[in-house]
Scaffold this motif. Structure first.
Motif, PDB file in Angstrom:
ATOM      1  N   GLY A  89      45.281  39.236  41.872  1.00 18.43           N
ATOM      2  CA  GLY A  89      45.331  40.694  41.794  1.00 18.43           C
ATOM      3  C   GLY A  89      46.192  41.282  42.882  1.00 18.43           C
ATOM      4  N   LEU A  90      46.489  42.567  42.725  1.00 21.65           N
ATOM      5  CA  LEU A  90      47.286  43.262  43.743  1.00 21.65           C
ATOM      6  C   LEU A  90      46.923  44.743  43.730  1.00 21.65           C
ATOM      7  N   THR A  91      47.320  45.424  44.797  1.00 18.84           N
ATOM      8  CA  THR A  91      47.040  46.852  44.919  1.00 18.84           C
ATOM      9  C   THR A  91      48.314  47.635  45.190  1.00 18.84           C
ATOM     10  N   HIS A  92      48.300  48.891  44.742  1.00 20.84           N
ATOM     11  CA  HIS A  92      49.253  49.888  45.217  1.00 20.84           C
ATOM     12  C   HIS A  92      48.415  51.137  45.420  1.00 20.84           C
ATOM     13  N   TYR A  93      48.054  51.396  46.671  1.00 19.57           N
ATOM     14  CA  TYR A  93      47.228  52.572  46.954  1.00 19.57           C
ATOM     15  C   TYR A  93      48.132  53.781  47.112  1.00 19.57           C
ATOM     16  N   MET A 107      49.865  46.718  38.149  1.00 19.53           N
ATOM     17  CA  MET A 107      48.430  46.448  38.403  1.00 19.53           C
ATOM     18  C   MET A 107      47.703  46.182  37.088  1.00 19.53           C
ATOM     19  N   THR A 108      48.080  46.918  36.048  1.00 20.69           N
ATOM     20  CA  THR A 108      47.449  46.708  34.741  1.00 20.69           C
ATOM     21  C   THR A 108      47.758  45.303  34.226  1.00 20.69           C
ATOM     22  N   ARG A 109      49.016  44.903  34.372  1.00 16.04           N
ATOM     23  CA  ARG A 109      49.438  43.593  33.855  1.00 16.04           C
ATOM     24  C   ARG A 109      48.783  42.449  34.627  1.00 16.04           C
ATOM     25  N   VAL A 110      48.741  42.567  35.939  1.00 12.80           N
ATOM     26  CA  VAL A 110      48.230  41.453  36.752  1.00 12.80           C
ATOM     27  C   VAL A 110      46.690  41.473  36.820  1.00 12.80           C
ATOM     28  N   ASN A 111      46.124  42.609  37.219  1.00 18.14           N
ATOM     29  CA  ASN A 111      44.669  42.649  37.476  1.00 18.14           C
ATOM     30  C   ASN A 111      43.867  42.602  36.177  1.00 18.14           C
ATOM     31  N   TRP A 112      44.295  43.408  35.219  1.00 20.11           N
ATOM     32  CA  TRP A 112      43.496  43.538  33.997  1.00 20.11           C
ATOM     33  C   TRP A 112      43.958  42.541  32.929  1.00 20.11           C
ATOM     34  N   LEU A 113      45.245  42.649  32.500  1.00 24.02           N
ATOM     35  CA  LEU A 113      45.698  41.720  31.459  1.00 24.02           C
ATOM     36  C   LEU A 113      45.715  40.286  31.975  1.00 24.02           C
ATOM     37  N   GLY A 114      45.975  40.103  33.266  1.00 26.91           N
ATOM     38  CA  GLY A 114      45.949  38.752  33.846  1.00 26.91           C
ATOM     39  C   GLY A 114      44.582  38.108  33.675  1.00 26.91           C
ATOM     40  N   SER A 138      36.263  41.247  40.350  1.00 22.71           N
ATOM     41  CA  SER A 138      36.534  42.679  40.199  1.00 22.71           C
ATOM     42  C   SER A 138      36.588  43.285  41.592  1.00 22.71           C
ATOM     43  N   SER A 139      35.875  44.375  41.838  1.00 22.93           N
ATOM     44  CA  SER A 139      35.905  45.040  43.146  1.00 22.93           C
ATOM     45  C   SER A 139      34.818  46.113  43.176  1.00 22.93           C
ATOM     46  N   GLY A 153      41.395  51.122  40.725  1.00 24.42           N
ATOM     47  CA  GLY A 153      39.977  51.159  40.352  1.00 24.42           C
ATOM     48  C   GLY A 153      39.803  51.026  38.844  1.00 24.42           C
ATOM     49  N   ALA A 154      40.723  51.611  38.086  1.00 19.04           N
ATOM     50  CA  ALA A 154      40.632  51.516  36.618  1.00 19.04           C
ATOM     51  C   ALA A 154      40.804  50.070  36.153  1.00 19.04           C
ATOM     52  N   THR A 155      41.713  49.324  36.792  1.00 18.04           N
ATOM     53  CA  THR A 155      41.894  47.916  36.386  1.00 18.04           C
ATOM     54  C   THR A 155      40.638  47.105  36.720  1.00 18.04           C
ATOM     55  N   LYS A 156      39.990  47.468  37.823  1.00 14.75           N
ATOM     56  CA  LYS A 156      38.797  46.725  38.250  1.00 14.75           C
ATOM     57  C   LYS A 156      37.589  47.090  37.378  1.00 14.75           C
ATOM     58  N   ALA A 157      37.545  48.373  36.927  1.00 13.85           N
ATOM     59  CA  ALA A 157      36.485  48.786  35.997  1.00 13.85           C
ATOM     60  C   ALA A 157      36.695  48.128  34.634  1.00 13.85           C
ATOM     61  N   ALA A 158      37.949  47.940  34.250  1.00 15.51           N
ATOM     62  CA  ALA A 158      38.237  47.264  32.977  1.00 15.51           C
ATOM     63  C   ALA A 158      37.706  45.829  33.031  1.00 15.51           C
TER      64      ALA A 158
END
Ligand SMILES: NC(=O)c1ccc[n+]([C@@H]2O[C@H](COP(=O)([O-])OP(=O)(O)OC[C@H]3O[C@@H](n4cnc5c(N)ncnc54)[C@H](OP(=O)(O)O)[C@@H]3O)[C@@H](O)[C@H]2O)c1
Length: 264
Positions: A89-93, A107-114, A138-139, A153-158
């Motif tokens: 995973g990765l972040t961009h705050y 973030m969607t591609r790596v955290n969620w779709l990954g 998750s987180s 946060g949305a990718t982590k909730a997904a």
């Protein structure tokens, strides 16, 4: 499931931080680990440094075909697959108003779709063996998302929604799922954005990844539905589930106004 010599475990994001700590803990227990991330050099160095024989799997988790190929390769070389840790995973705050779409898409591609691609590639191996375990990292941000981390946060909730349902879907298959909700952990996750972290973020409170890794292995062995680390993260999830307004007040008090600027 028991983690023991002969256990075959695939860990995504194994080149750094939490994934690396999990890989090290697994190798110390005698598991054979498939080390998946993009940085081949780091993975090869890690594979050499760990006790036992491990497989470096250079791969972008945002590429479904590449994840499938790496997973199949590891299962073939290791002689099976018992445990899968979807951790990369990765972040961009950044605030929503300031965030380029490219960061949201990454973030969607790596955290969620990954996570989806990893589970999709691994699940047939686990179901065919009628046993195995999936860990989704998750987180705390997947329980209550924070200002300047809306898309993260949305990718982590997904991930949370996905793994919650998956655990139930896999009832009676011999395969199970644990979802991990870390708070702040000392890793390289924010190294590229240290100069613009929001005031609510407390780097000094970050916990070592090694302690979390030990707890994750224990959670797998006890088939725990969820793991919260540090334990306060669980409190955040409970309070926010009962009353988001109360969670805002709690965060405002504990992390300052930037964590919950509105209390209405
Ligand atoms: N640290 C925290 O405070 C914290 C808190 C809550 C949740 N988490 C979650 O924990 C997980 C691990 O993060 P970390 O803190 O250990 O961060 P980290 O030290 O930056 O490690 C991230 C790992 O993900 C890999 N990765 C990134 N993009 C990838 C891609 N496209 N394909 C394959 N691998 C990729 C990186 O390897 P390469 O760059 O070599 O690809 C690296 O191994 C993340 O899902 C994160 O959201 C962390």
């Amino acid at each position: 499931m028991k983690i023991e010599p002969g256990t075959c475990a695939l860990v995504t994001g194994a080149s750094s931080g939490i994934g690396r700590a999990i890989a090290e803990a697994l190798a110390r227990r005698g598991a054979q680990v498939g080390l998946l991330a993009r940085s081949l050099r780091e993975l090869e160095a890690l594979a050499d440094a760990l006790p036992g024989r491990h497989v470096a799997l250079p791969c972008d988790v945002g590429d479904a075909a590449a994840v499938q190929a790496a997973t199949d390769r590891f299962a073939a070389e290791a002689g099976g697959l018992d445990l899968v840790v979807a951790n990369a995973g990765l972040t961009h705050y950044r605030t929503v108003a300031e965030q380029p779409l490219a960061e949201v898409e990454q973030m969607t591609r790596v955290n969620w779709l990954g996570t989806v691609y990893t589970v999709h590639a691994a699940l047939p191996h686990l179901l065919a063996a009628h046993r195995g375990h999936i860990v989704v990292v998750s987180s705390g941000a997947g329980l209550r998302s924070f200002p300047a981390a809306a898309a993260y946060g949305a990718t982590k909730a997904a991930q949370r929604g996905y793994s919650t349902a998956l655990r139930h879907e896999l009832a009676h298959t011999g395969v199970s799922v644990t979802t991990v909700y870390p708070g702040e952990i000392a890793t390289a996750l924010h190294d590229h954005e240290r100069d613009r972290m929001p005031p609510w973020y407390r780097a000094k409170d970050a916990r070592p990844a090694t302690t979390l890794a030990t707890k994750i292995l224990k959670a797998v062995e006890h088939d725990r539905r969820e793991l919260y680390h540090p334990p306060e993260v669980r409190l955040l999830g409970i309070v926010n589930g009962i009353s988001p307004k109360l969670a805002d007040r709690m965060l405002h008090r504990l992390r300052g106004a930037s964590a919950a600027p509105r209390l209405d």
